[in-house]
Design a protein around this motif. Structure first.
Motif, PDB file in Angstrom:
ATOM      1  N   ASP A 148      53.560  78.280  63.126  1.00 59.64           N
ATOM      2  CA  ASP A 148      54.711  77.376  63.231  1.00 59.64           C
ATOM      3  C   ASP A 148      54.434  75.976  62.688  1.00 59.64           C
ATOM      4  N   LYS A 149      53.181  75.541  62.692  1.00 59.48           N
ATOM      5  CA  LYS A 149      52.877  74.146  62.357  1.00 59.48           C
ATOM      6  C   LYS A 149      52.072  74.035  61.065  1.00 59.48           C
ATOM      7  N   VAL A 150      52.418  72.965  60.308  1.00 57.57           N
ATOM      8  CA  VAL A 150      51.724  72.641  59.057  1.00 57.57           C
ATOM      9  C   VAL A 150      51.491  71.134  59.032  1.00 57.57           C
ATOM     10  N   ILE A 151      50.238  70.739  58.677  1.00 55.52           N
ATOM     11  CA  ILE A 151      49.925  69.317  58.495  1.00 55.52           C
ATOM     12  C   ILE A 151      50.091  68.970  57.016  1.00 55.52           C
ATOM     13  N   ILE A 152      50.859  67.888  56.713  1.00 60.63           N
ATOM     14  CA  ILE A 152      51.044  67.413  55.327  1.00 60.63           C
ATOM     15  C   ILE A 152      50.710  65.933  55.299  1.00 60.63           C
ATOM     16  N   ALA A 153      49.991  65.492  54.250  1.00 58.94           N
ATOM     17  CA  ALA A 153      49.637  64.074  54.118  1.00 58.94           C
ATOM     18  C   ALA A 153      49.663  63.666  52.650  1.00 58.94           C
ATOM     19  N   VAL A 154      50.021  62.411  52.410  1.00 57.65           N
ATOM     20  CA  VAL A 154      49.954  61.789  51.074  1.00 57.65           C
ATOM     21  C   VAL A 154      49.171  60.497  51.233  1.00 57.65           C
ATOM     22  N   ALA A 155      48.058  60.339  50.454  1.00 56.01           N
ATOM     23  CA  ALA A 155      47.172  59.182  50.614  1.00 56.01           C
ATOM     24  C   ALA A 155      47.020  58.431  49.291  1.00 56.01           C
ATOM     25  N   ASP A 156      46.905  57.094  49.425  1.00 55.40           N
ATOM     26  CA  ASP A 156      46.697  56.196  48.269  1.00 55.40           C
ATOM     27  C   ASP A 156      45.430  55.404  48.542  1.00 55.40           C
ATOM     28  N   CYS A 157      44.319  55.723  47.814  1.00 55.38           N
ATOM     29  CA  CYS A 157      43.035  55.060  48.039  1.00 55.38           C
ATOM     30  C   CYS A 157      42.946  53.758  47.262  1.00 55.38           C
ATOM     31  N   THR A 158      42.064  52.872  47.747  1.00 56.23           N
ATOM     32  CA  THR A 158      41.855  51.600  47.054  1.00 56.23           C
ATOM     33  C   THR A 158      41.295  51.872  45.659  1.00 56.23           C
ATOM     34  N   GLY A 159      41.917  51.252  44.642  1.00 56.85           N
ATOM     35  CA  GLY A 159      41.455  51.414  43.270  1.00 56.85           C
ATOM     36  C   GLY A 159      41.969  52.711  42.664  1.00 56.85           C
ATOM     37  N   HIS A 160      41.546  52.963  41.401  1.00 60.58           N
ATOM     38  CA  HIS A 160      41.899  54.193  40.711  1.00 60.58           C
ATOM     39  C   HIS A 160      40.777  54.513  39.749  1.00 60.58           C
ATOM     40  N   GLY A 161      40.871  55.615  39.065  1.00 61.19           N
ATOM     41  CA  GLY A 161      39.785  56.032  38.196  1.00 61.19           C
ATOM     42  C   GLY A 161      38.616  56.539  39.013  1.00 61.19           C
ATOM     43  N   VAL A 162      37.417  56.287  38.510  1.00 59.29           N
ATOM     44  CA  VAL A 162      36.209  56.806  39.154  1.00 59.29           C
ATOM     45  C   VAL A 162      36.034  56.241  40.567  1.00 59.29           C
ATOM     46  N   PRO A 163      36.149  54.882  40.809  1.00 59.62           N
ATOM     47  CA  PRO A 163      36.004  54.373  42.187  1.00 59.62           C
ATOM     48  C   PRO A 163      37.012  54.998  43.132  1.00 59.62           C
ATOM     49  N   ARG A 166      37.037  45.503  51.619  1.00 66.63           N
ATOM     50  CA  ARG A 166      38.478  45.798  51.496  1.00 66.63           C
ATOM     51  C   ARG A 166      38.733  47.250  51.098  1.00 66.63           C
ATOM     52  N   ASP A 167      37.719  48.052  51.042  1.00 70.37           N
ATOM     53  CA  ASP A 167      37.913  49.443  50.653  1.00 70.37           C
ATOM     54  C   ASP A 167      38.594  50.213  51.776  1.00 70.37           C
ATOM     55  N   GLY A 168      39.411  51.195  51.384  1.00 69.65           N
ATOM     56  CA  GLY A 168      40.111  52.007  52.371  1.00 69.65           C
ATOM     57  C   GLY A 168      41.227  52.779  51.699  1.00 69.65           C
ATOM     58  N   MET A 169      42.270  53.083  52.503  1.00 67.82           N
ATOM     59  CA  MET A 169      43.381  53.853  51.934  1.00 67.82           C
ATOM     60  C   MET A 169      44.619  53.660  52.788  1.00 67.82           C
ATOM     61  N   ASP A 170      45.802  53.945  52.168  1.00 65.84           N
ATOM     62  CA  ASP A 170      47.079  54.022  52.878  1.00 65.84           C
ATOM     63  C   ASP A 170      47.454  55.500  52.955  1.00 65.84           C
ATOM     64  N   MET A 171      48.211  55.875  54.039  1.00 64.44           N
ATOM     65  CA  MET A 171      48.510  57.298  54.196  1.00 64.44           C
ATOM     66  C   MET A 171      49.768  57.493  55.025  1.00 64.44           C
ATOM     67  N   ALA A 172      50.548  58.518  54.652  1.00 69.55           N
ATOM     68  CA  ALA A 172      51.632  59.036  55.493  1.00 69.55           C
ATOM     69  C   ALA A 172      51.245  60.464  55.845  1.00 69.55           C
ATOM     70  N   ILE A 173      51.230  60.802  57.165  1.00 69.51           N
ATOM     71  CA  ILE A 173      50.811  62.131  57.604  1.00 69.51           C
ATOM     72  C   ILE A 173      51.823  62.684  58.603  1.00 69.51           C
ATOM     73  N   CYS A 174      52.136  64.007  58.472  1.00 71.16           N
ATOM     74  CA  CYS A 174      53.148  64.634  59.313  1.00 71.16           C
ATOM     75  C   CYS A 174      52.626  65.970  59.841  1.00 71.16           C
ATOM     76  N   SER A 175      53.110  66.280  61.037  1.00 74.18           N
ATOM     77  CA  SER A 175      52.906  67.618  61.600  1.00 74.18           C
ATOM     78  C   SER A 175      54.281  68.258  61.697  1.00 74.18           C
ATOM     79  N   TYR A 176      54.543  69.266  60.836  1.00 74.19           N
ATOM     80  CA  TYR A 176      55.871  69.867  60.719  1.00 74.19           C
ATOM     81  C   TYR A 176      55.912  71.162  61.508  1.00 74.19           C
TER      82      TYR A 176
END
Length: 644
Positions: free
Chosen positions: A448-463, A510-520
């Motif tokens: 019945d349940k599924v975890i879904i997340a979308v994350a945006d990490c600090t920086g782009h490319g290799v870092p 300042r390293d880290g990430m932004d995220m939206a996470i759901c339990s559907y």
């Protein structure tokens, strides 16, 4: 008396008229004066000898009419004067003859016809007055006597007596007849005399005028010749002045050219470039000082020599043949040549060889300007060598990055994993570089349940890719190993792990990430949502419902607090969207500004009724159109699914 005659003769005559008009008006005035005298004389004689008031008043009236014609002629009505005067004479004789017949009684044919004959002859006076060369005057001169002859008997009826029944008893009739004949011939004679006199003066005046015209013509011819001669002298003078000005200009030009030539010679001699001039066969005829410094040859040593004295052997015959083919075709050749100095050392120079075209359009010389580029060539060679080293390192780095991409692609979920939602869904994933700093996550907890997340990490490319791997693996560990399934608890524990791993003794990072996470929960149609700087959007009944995140990242933050969990009751046909900021922060459009969240939500509202796969295509197309020629700003993820 002479003054009066001259004054009356000149009435209505002016110099602006033609000779014919002057002659005609003068004759009119003279005849008028003559008729005034004769009519006046007859009127007086009628009173004295015949005691006839009718004839007196008739001729007195004629005198007044003739005086009136003089006034008309004076004020420019000469034609009207002529017509009045031409009518007075025949009409007067008509009445005189009729009256003379009415007071006598005779059946004699001569006496009957004589008045008619006199009237007919007298009526021809207009010919003398107007001139016989005018057709309309000939017509008047013919029609008037004819009318007078026809209507003569009718005029008699004016006096109440029919002509054929009048007896001839009066002795006055022959006297009247004699007076009329005498008057007629006198008038005719005097008119002819006056006409001949005027004609004589006219001829004399015409001759004088001809003489004056001829003299005037000769004067005009002489005057024109003088004007032409003066104009010719003026033109010659102007030409002399022009030639003199040209000579002065040419003198100034030649002096200026000499000055410029001297300046050019000095400039060529002092130029930092080598200058070489040859004849058409390639024999050297001039070199400047810099040529001597560069090659080691003196001017005397190279004058008359061929340019191949400088050959280093670097270039083949075809190379030099192509140069000659170009310049002999009157074109400029430019390029690099390696030459040899007098001491045998080689050097590189950049040559510009141009043909010199003479006034006949033929090639007379060749001029070559030569720039020493030996140092430049050596620097270029060093740059080429360095470029090869960088290129090799770049290939190694690119290989490493591509390998990292392969690893990232193997670890992160695939589009096919969306089937775990068991509903219509899509993910638009567009990394900025080879590897991505954004990632998405999906994990099925149970049926019945599924975890879904979308994350945006600090920086782009290799870092960013390194943080992606760290975040993804930590998230998977917390859900699968530690069995944390509440979205807010997952974010809290994920923050602790990220800070612990990345701090490494550092107090500020300042390293880290932004995220939206759901339990559907598919069974209960509920969704538990927690967000770290990333929102959740639901579109229901054509309206956008946005759930705001906690304003703090998954990482070190000065106002750290626990993340909030939001339980949301869903409805069938709701569309749920999760996304990173790469889509909304993209620069572009006509004003080259950010796409913004508001514009992104407008797009979602327009397309939410379409299939999810079609929505993905529209979002990709809109993003590319908005970006235009700009570089992609950040990594992009948009994930959506439909509640069924």
């Amino acid at each position: 008396m002479k003054r009066i005659f001259k004054y009356i003769s000149g009435l209505g005559v002016n110099q602006e008229q033609s000779i014919y008009e002057q002659r005609s008006n003068t004759l009119l005035n003279q005849v008028s004066l003559l008729l005034i005298l004769f009519f006046g004389f007859i009127a007086v004689m009628t009173v004295i000898k015949l005691d006839s008031p009718v004839i007196f008043f008739l001729f007195a009236g004629n005198v007044l009419f003739i005086i009136f014609t003089l006034f008309l002629n004076q004020y420019g009505y000469s034609t009207l004067s002529k017509y009045i005067l031409s009518g007075i004479i025949p009409v007067s004789f008509l009445f005189v003859g009729a009256y003379a017949k009415s007071i006598g009684v005779t059946n004699n044919l001569m006496l009957y016809l004589s008045p008619r004959m006199l009237i007919t002859i007298t009526a021809f006076l207009p010919i003398l007055l107007f001139g016989i060369h005018r057709k309309k005057h000939m017509f008047l001169a013919s029609i008037l006597p004819t009318l007078a002859f026809i209507f003569y008997d009718k005029v008699h009826n004016f006096f109440g007596i029919y002509v054929d029944k009048i007896p001839v008893e009066s002795e006055a009739y022959p006297v009247f007849l004699g007076m009329i004949v005498m008057y007629f011939f006198s008038v005719i004679g005097i008119i002819i005399f006056l006409q001949q006199l005027n004609f004589h003066y006219e001829i004399k005046l015409s001759k004088n005028n001809e003489g004056l015209k001829k003299a005037n013509y000769e004067v005009n011819v002489k005057n024109n010749e003088l004007i032409s001669a003066e104009e010719e002298l003026r033109q010659q003078n102007e030409e002399i002045i022009t030639i003199n000005n040209h000579l002065n200009e040419n003198k100034s030009f030649i002096e200026q050219q000499n000055t410029e030539l001297n300046n050019l010679k000095q400039a060529v001699n002092q130029s930092a470039m080598s200058i070489l001039i040859t004849d058409i066969q390639g024999n050297i005829i001039y070199v400047n000082k810099h040529f001597e410094i560069l090659t080691g040859y003196s001017t005397i040593e190279v004058l008359g020599q061929k340019t191949n004295v400088l050959k280093s052997g670097k270039h083949n015959d075809e190379f030099y043949k192509s140069i000659w083919t170009t310049v002999l075709a009157a074109k400029t050749w430019s390029g690099e040549i390696q030459n040899k100095r007098k001491d045998g050392s080689v050097y590189w120079e950049y040559n510009v060889i141009s043909p010199v075209i003479n006034s006949a359009g033929e090639i007379s010389n060749f001029i070559a300007s030569k720039e020493d580029i030996t140092d430049k060539k050596e620097a270029e060679q060093k740059l080429i060598d360095a470029h090869k080293i960088i290129e090799k390192k770049n290939l190694d780095l690119t290989g490493s990055i591509n390998y990292a991409k392969t690893i990232q692609k193997a670890v992160l979920p695939k589009t096919s994993d969306l089937k775990l939602l068991e509903t219509e869904s899509f993910v638009f994933f567009k990394p900025r570089d080879v590897v991505s700093g954004d990632f998405w996550y999906i994990e099925k907890l149970n049926s019945d349940k599924v975890i879904i997340a979308v994350a945006d990490c600090t920086g782009h490319g290799v870092p960013g890719a390194f943080l992606t791997m760290l975040g993804y693996n930590t998230l998977q560990y917390l859900i699968n190993a530690v069995k944390i399934v509440n979205p807010s608890d997952i974010l809290n524990e994920l923050r602790k792990k990220i800070i612990s791993i990345l701090s490494d003794g550092r107090k500020n990072f300042r390293d880290g990430m932004d995220m939206a996470i759901c339990s559907y929960n598919k069974k209960n149609l509920t969704i538990d949502y927690a967000g770290a700087n990333r929102p959740l959007i639901i579109i229901r009944n054509n309206e956008i419902i946005q759930y705001k995140p906690d304003k703090m990242p998954i990482g070190l933050y000065h106002k750290e607090k626990p993340y909030t969990c939001n339980t949301i009751q869903l409805q069938k046909n709701d569309i749920v969207y999760m996304y990173s900021d790469g889509y909304t922060d993209q620069f572009g459009g006509s004003d080259n500004r950010k796409l913004t969240s508001n514009r992104f939500k407008e797009v979602l509202l327009k397309i939410h009724t379409k299939t999810l796969e079609n929505q993905k295509e529209i979002l990709a197309e809109f993003f590319n159109k908005w970006k235009i020629d700009n570089n992609q700003t950040d990594d992009v993820i948009v994930l959506g699914f439909k509640v069924e």
